[in-house]
Design a protein around this motif. Structure first.
Motif, short mmCIF file in Angstrom:
data_model
loop_
_atom_site.label_atom_id
_atom_site.label_comp_id
_atom_site.label_asym_id
_atom_site.label_seq_id
_atom_site.Cartn_x
_atom_site.Cartn_y
_atom_site.Cartn_z
N CYS A 154 -14.75 -14.20 -1.49
CA CYS A 154 -14.58 -12.77 -1.22
C CYS A 154 -13.75 -12.11 -2.33
N TYR A 176 0.92 -2.00 -1.27
CA TYR A 176 0.92 -1.87 -2.72
C TYR A 176 1.86 -0.73 -3.16
N ALA A 215 -3.11 -2.54 3.23
CA ALA A 215 -3.07 -3.05 1.85
C ALA A 215 -2.57 -1.97 0.89
N THR A 216 -3.04 -0.75 1.08
CA THR A 216 -2.64 0.34 0.19
C THR A 216 -1.15 0.65 0.34
N SER A 261 -7.19 -2.22 7.82
CA SER A 261 -6.81 -3.26 6.86
C SER A 261 -6.55 -2.64 5.48
N GLY A 303 -5.45 -6.87 3.07
CA GLY A 303 -6.14 -7.73 2.11
C GLY A 303 -7.08 -8.75 2.72
N ARG A 304 -7.44 -8.56 3.95
CA ARG A 304 -8.34 -9.52 4.58
C ARG A 304 -9.68 -8.88 4.94
N SER A 305 -9.64 -7.79 5.68
CA SER A 305 -10.89 -7.17 6.13
C SER A 305 -11.12 -5.88 5.36
N GLY A 306 -12.36 -5.37 5.51
CA GLY A 306 -12.71 -4.17 4.75
C GLY A 306 -12.56 -2.87 5.52
N GLY A 362 -16.75 -17.24 -6.67
CA GLY A 362 -15.35 -16.92 -6.41
C GLY A 362 -14.98 -16.66 -4.96
N ARG A 367 5.20 -2.01 -3.27
CA ARG A 367 5.44 -2.80 -4.50
C ARG A 367 5.83 -1.87 -5.65
N GLY A 380 -7.03 -13.94 0.66
CA GLY A 380 -7.91 -12.79 0.89
C GLY A 380 -8.96 -12.59 -0.17
N ALA A 381 -8.91 -13.37 -1.24
CA ALA A 381 -9.90 -13.21 -2.31
C ALA A 381 -10.12 -14.55 -3.01
N PHE A 382 -11.24 -14.64 -3.69
CA PHE A 382 -11.60 -15.85 -4.48
C PHE A 382 -11.49 -17.14 -3.65
N PRO A 426 0.63 -10.74 -7.38
CA PRO A 426 1.50 -11.45 -6.43
C PRO A 426 0.75 -12.45 -5.55
N GLU A 427 -0.60 -12.37 -5.53
CA GLU A 427 -1.36 -13.21 -4.58
C GLU A 427 -1.06 -14.70 -4.75
#
Lengths: 381, 68
Positions: free
Chosen positions: B40, A53, A49-50, A45, A38-41, B38, A56, A230-232, A243-244
């Motif tokens: 990233c 998930y 993340a997958t 990474s 959830g940090r890099s593309g 927002g 989860r 990792g976002a917003f 969950p973030e």
């Protein structure tokens, strides 16, 4: 002493040994999913993340919870319980907790009470537990907490009955499944559980470093820790969605993927089959211990989750634990971080010796343990 | 030609990816540039031929998105 000679009966602290697939999953996490989730593309990474998930989703299905977004990964069960308790507690509220709780529950509740934010009441367990809960629910009760299975003795609380009471009265219900997840069947939906906490490294056979906090409904609990998600990132507040919202900072990918592998092992064996095996070994241990002079079993009539406590007349639990370690037996003495439970059982003064089983234990292990204990007790009689 | 559906968090984006997979729509999870509104975010890059089908699948799954 060879490690194969070790008789491990401390599974309530952490299960050992871990299945080979769990060890393999850690290597996989570091080699194939070694990026920061959830940090890099980049692909490492994204893979991490997958896979997290997917874990989860599998955890949600295992505990019969409809929303995988409600599965929050924490550092451990204590962290999860603290987060849940602080999330449901409200100013002037009243919290009910059982007389079997671990300090992971009792201390945060006590802290809130000491600060004057809430009041709390301990409900008795053993007989008519759900009725005892129902009788104590007040207008301002904001949370009922139950330790599904004691980490001191074999007591199992009737969570489905308590859940039904809570649902009927509109009070959130939190279950500490630290000693039952993976060992006893659990369904958040059928048992009326609003939040469930569990470690990854006990009955789910993962490793230390990850805990589980499951929220059935889409809540916006106040986080205990704030930071990157990792976002917003231009928003100075934590994200609103789970969950973030509760997962500030880097997640422990190796521990989470180890949990996934451990969960797969549990599912492969089947929770009911594990429970049956553990119950059978419990009987063997209770019968063997019951036949030894000077041994007093704690609540021998209540069995089921593979945890049993005993005392030996005239012997300090700590000294006996040390003597057993010398002959290759791993168990735990003391209060097991659950003074409330020991107070209830009348064993608060010096605690007990605790044996706790896992699915890797065998009848031979139990037989050898009983022989080694008998030798120690005979030698020093 | 590709289109990026901006979703938000990695969890929501992975959920979105599963929704597209259920409709056999291939996608790649990508990080989108930060912006003033927002910071990233994460999204899914798909082949433009699947645009309408993907938008429909995401809507039906209750996943909010923005097309970049």
């Amino acid at each position: 002493m060879k490690s194969s000679d070790l008789l491990y009966f401390d599974n309530a602290a952490t299960t050992y040994p871990k299945p080979p697939s769990v060890l393999k999953s850690i290597r996989h996490a570091l080699e194939e999913a070694g990026g920061n989730p959830g940090r890099s593309g980049h692909r490492l990474s994204a893979t991490a993340a997958t896979e997290i998930y997917t874990c989860r989703e599998e955890v949600a299905a295992f505990f019969d919870m409809p929303r995988s977004e409600g599965v929050v990964f924490t550092q451990n069960a204590t962290y999860a319980l603290n987060t849940a308790i602080f999330a449901f507690a409200r100013e002037g509220g009243h919290i009910l907790l059982s007389d079997m709780e671990h300090n992971a529950v009792f201390r945060p509740v006590y802290h809130l009470a000491e600060e004057g934010k809430i009041s709390y009441e301990v409900y008795p367990t053993g007989k008519n537990t759900a009725e005892e809960v129902a009788r104590r629910i007040r207008e301002n009760t904001c949370l009922v907490i139950a330790n599904h299975a004691s980490n001191v003795c074999g007591r199992i609380l009737p969570v489905a009955e308590i859940g039904a009471v809570c649902r009927g009265r509109g009070v959130p219900f939190l279950v500490d499944a630290s000693q039952s997840a993976g060992h006893l069947p659990l369904s958040m939906e059928r048992m009326g559980i609003d939040a469930l906490c569990a470690p990854s490294h006990k009955g789910l056979y993962g490793i230390q470093g990850a805990g589980l906090l499951l929220f059935r409904d889409a809540l916006q609990p106040t986080p205990l820790v704030y930071g990157g998600s990792g976002a917003f990132s231009t928003d100075p507040r934590m994200p609103t969605l789970l969950p973030e919202r509760l997962e500030a900072g880097t997640l422990p990918t190796p521990a989470i993927l180890a949990l996934r592998a451990g969960l797969a092992e549990v599912k492969k064996r089947g929770v009911s089959a594990i429970a049956e095996k553990i119950a059978r070994l419990e009987v063997q241990l209770y019968e063997g211990l019951g036949n030894m002079r000077g041994v007093r079993l704690v609540l021998p009539e209540e069995r089921g989750n593979g945890v049993l406590s005993f005392e030996v007349e005239g012997r300090s639990p700590a000294a006996l634990s040390d003597a057993l370690d010398e002959v290759g037996v791993a168990l735990r003495s003391g209060l097991h971080c659950a003074p409330l439970a020991h107070r209830t059982l009348g064993t608060e003064a010096s605690g007990t010796l605790r044996l706790s089983l896992g699915f890797t234990n065998t009848e031979r292990d139990c037989k050898r343990f009983l022989e080694r204990l008998h030798q120690i007790l005979s030698k020093n009689a | 030609m590709d289109t990026v559906f901006r979703i938000g968090s990695t969890s929501q984006t992975t959920k979105a990816r599963s929704a597209l997979q259920a409709h056999s729509i291939p996608s790649k999870m990508v990080k989108t540039d930060g912006n003033a509104s927002g910071g990233c975010t994460w999204g899914l890059r798909i082949d433009r031929r699947h645009y309408y089908e993907a938008a429909d699948a995401l809507t039906k799954a209750g996943i909010r998105y923005e097309v970049l």
